[in-house]
Write a protein that holds these residues in place. Sequence first.
Motif, short mmCIF file in Angstrom:
data_model
loop_
_atom_site.label_atom_id
_atom_site.label_comp_id
_atom_site.label_asym_id
_atom_site.label_seq_id
_atom_site.Cartn_x
_atom_site.Cartn_y
_atom_site.Cartn_z
N VAL A 8 0.87 -1.18 0.00
CA VAL A 8 0.00 0.00 0.00
C VAL A 8 0.90 1.23 0.00
O VAL A 8 1.94 1.25 0.68
N GLN A 9 0.50 2.24 -0.75
CA GLN A 9 1.31 3.46 -0.80
C GLN A 9 1.08 4.32 0.45
O GLN A 9 -0.05 4.46 0.88
N PRO A 10 2.16 4.92 0.97
CA PRO A 10 2.02 5.76 2.16
C PRO A 10 1.60 7.18 1.81
O PRO A 10 2.38 8.12 1.95
N LEU A 42 8.57 3.91 -2.41
CA LEU A 42 9.17 4.28 -3.71
C LEU A 42 8.09 4.50 -4.77
O LEU A 42 8.29 5.28 -5.70
N HIS A 43 6.97 3.81 -4.62
CA HIS A 43 5.87 4.06 -5.56
C HIS A 43 5.26 5.45 -5.34
O HIS A 43 4.84 6.11 -6.29
N SER A 44 5.20 5.86 -4.09
CA SER A 44 4.51 7.13 -3.84
C SER A 44 5.31 8.33 -4.36
O SER A 44 4.73 9.37 -4.66
N THR A 124 6.89 3.99 -15.49
CA THR A 124 7.56 2.72 -15.17
C THR A 124 7.06 2.12 -13.84
O THR A 124 7.52 1.06 -13.42
N TYR A 125 6.13 2.80 -13.21
CA TYR A 125 5.53 2.36 -11.94
C TYR A 125 5.19 0.86 -11.93
O TYR A 125 5.55 0.13 -10.98
N PRO A 126 4.53 0.32 -12.97
CA PRO A 126 4.14 -1.10 -12.92
C PRO A 126 5.35 -2.05 -12.92
O PRO A 126 5.22 -3.19 -12.47
N LEU A 128 8.17 -1.50 -11.20
CA LEU A 128 8.58 -1.57 -9.79
C LEU A 128 7.61 -2.47 -9.03
O LEU A 128 8.01 -3.26 -8.18
N MET A 129 6.35 -2.36 -9.36
CA MET A 129 5.35 -3.22 -8.70
C MET A 129 5.59 -4.69 -9.04
O MET A 129 5.51 -5.57 -8.17
N ALA A 130 5.93 -4.96 -10.29
CA ALA A 130 6.22 -6.34 -10.70
C ALA A 130 7.45 -6.84 -9.93
O ALA A 130 7.48 -7.98 -9.45
N ALA A 131 8.45 -5.98 -9.79
CA ALA A 131 9.66 -6.37 -9.05
C ALA A 131 9.31 -6.73 -7.60
O ALA A 131 9.76 -7.74 -7.07
N ASP A 132 8.46 -5.91 -6.98
CA ASP A 132 8.02 -6.19 -5.60
C ASP A 132 7.53 -7.62 -5.48
O ASP A 132 7.89 -8.36 -4.57
N ILE A 133 6.65 -7.97 -6.40
CA ILE A 133 5.95 -9.26 -6.32
C ILE A 133 6.90 -10.41 -6.64
O ILE A 133 6.97 -11.40 -5.93
N ASP A 146 -8.73 -2.38 -9.10
CA ASP A 146 -8.03 -1.39 -9.93
C ASP A 146 -6.59 -1.82 -10.26
O ASP A 146 -5.97 -1.27 -11.17
N GLN A 147 -6.06 -2.81 -9.52
CA GLN A 147 -4.67 -3.23 -9.74
C GLN A 147 -4.55 -4.47 -10.63
O GLN A 147 -3.45 -4.97 -10.88
N LYS A 148 -5.71 -4.97 -11.08
CA LYS A 148 -5.72 -6.23 -11.82
C LYS A 148 -4.84 -6.17 -13.08
O LYS A 148 -4.10 -7.11 -13.38
N1 TRP Z 1 0.21 -0.26 -7.08
C1 TRP Z 1 -0.41 -0.62 -5.85
C2 TRP Z 1 -1.54 0.38 -5.57
O1 TRP Z 1 -1.50 1.50 -5.96
C3 TRP Z 1 0.56 -0.65 -4.71
C4 TRP Z 1 1.61 -1.69 -4.91
C5 TRP Z 1 2.93 -1.47 -5.18
C6 TRP Z 1 1.44 -3.09 -4.85
N2 TRP Z 1 3.59 -2.65 -5.27
C7 TRP Z 1 2.73 -3.66 -5.08
C8 TRP Z 1 0.34 -3.91 -4.65
C9 TRP Z 1 2.91 -5.04 -5.13
C10 TRP Z 1 0.54 -5.29 -4.68
C11 TRP Z 1 1.81 -5.85 -4.92
O2 TRP Z 1 -2.44 0.05 -4.90
#
Ligand code: TRP
Length: 327
Positions: A8-10, A42-44, A124-126, A128-133, A146-148
């Motif tokens: 979740v973004q802060p 980092l996403h925020s 490039t946000y998605p 970084l999100m892919a890297a997280d996962i 919304d994140q599907k």
């Molecule tokens: N993009 C997500 C959102 O805005 C937040 C997010 C970042 C996220 N990295 C993630 C969610 C990895 C799930 C897995 O809600």
Amino acid sequence: MKRAFSGVQPTGNIHIGNYIGALKQFVQLQNEMETVYCIVDLHSITVPQNPKELQEHTLDVAALYLSVGLDPKKSIIFVQSTVPAHAELAWILTCNSYTGELSRMIQFKDKSKEKESAPTGLFTYPLLMAADILLYDAQYVPVGNDQKQHIELTRDLAERFNNKYGDTFVVPEYKGTKVGARIMALDDPTNKMSKSAENEHSRISLLDTPSKVKKSIMRATTDSDNEIRFDEENKPGISNLLAIYSVFSGLDIKEIERKYAGCGYGQLKKDLVEVVNDSLVDIQKKYFEIRKSDELLEILREGTKKAQNISEETMIRVKEKIGLVRL
Ligand code: TRP
Ligand code: AMP
């Protein structure tokens, strides 16, 4: 053992849409599998942030994670920027992705609408999100609807990488709730509830006072036929209130419809105020205990260590596959 990852973004204003679509699932999954939950600072910064507020909001979200029921004995809880592998893998994925697929992302299109030039980080946000996962070999990603599309992209990236370099990543799945994967704005049930909408009565934040909750719900937009029935297409306002009622009361929607057969919207709204406030009071009580405690920082430090261990192993595997030297 299966694993779930989410973040979740802060950015303040964590609302009941975030709770219903994401946080509530986080808590349930703790008892079913390994769970890793991140505060994605980092996403925020893909949009401008006030540095002091960003630090505060990061700890606010961590405290909310614990207040809604995440248990650091069961879940790894940490802040994204404290684990360098996230940014590192994001770069490697950037080099294995295409501008065409990123241009199709709805969130990017929405956020860059009417701008001649958008921040590169938003684009490039998605990745970084892919890297997280992918760093955590997560099979499941509990998020709102919304994140599907971002999860679909993550799957494509993982499969592409696996095909090119050999089996490296687990291909993750979207995990949504049956009820409430997309909670709508109270003032306009054709838009999703969002942290950033100007009208504060469009959302209920987890830290709202009981009187603010009451005002927002009593003002919520409905329709004029005064029949309490779940029908998202024709009655989006009432359907949204029923979904919220269902999640906070534990009753299913059919039961609620029966309970209110023949009643007016006023009664439903009045009772909903109580149902929501009862839950928020508990969350808030824990929140104010935890937020200022040293325990919070200790939990996050522990989380960083555990997340670093897992992600470093993944990075060794990834670097080996693509031919980055290991000395
Ligand atoms: N993009 C997500 C959102 O805005 C937040 C997010 C970042 C996220 N990295 C993630 C969610 C990895 C799930 C897995 O809600
Ligand atoms: P964000 O605030 O964008 O970091 O979102 C945090 C989590 O809440 C993500 O899993 C989102 O998909 C989810 N979420 C955000 N808004 C809503 C909403 N209106 N309804 C359901 N889930 C949501």
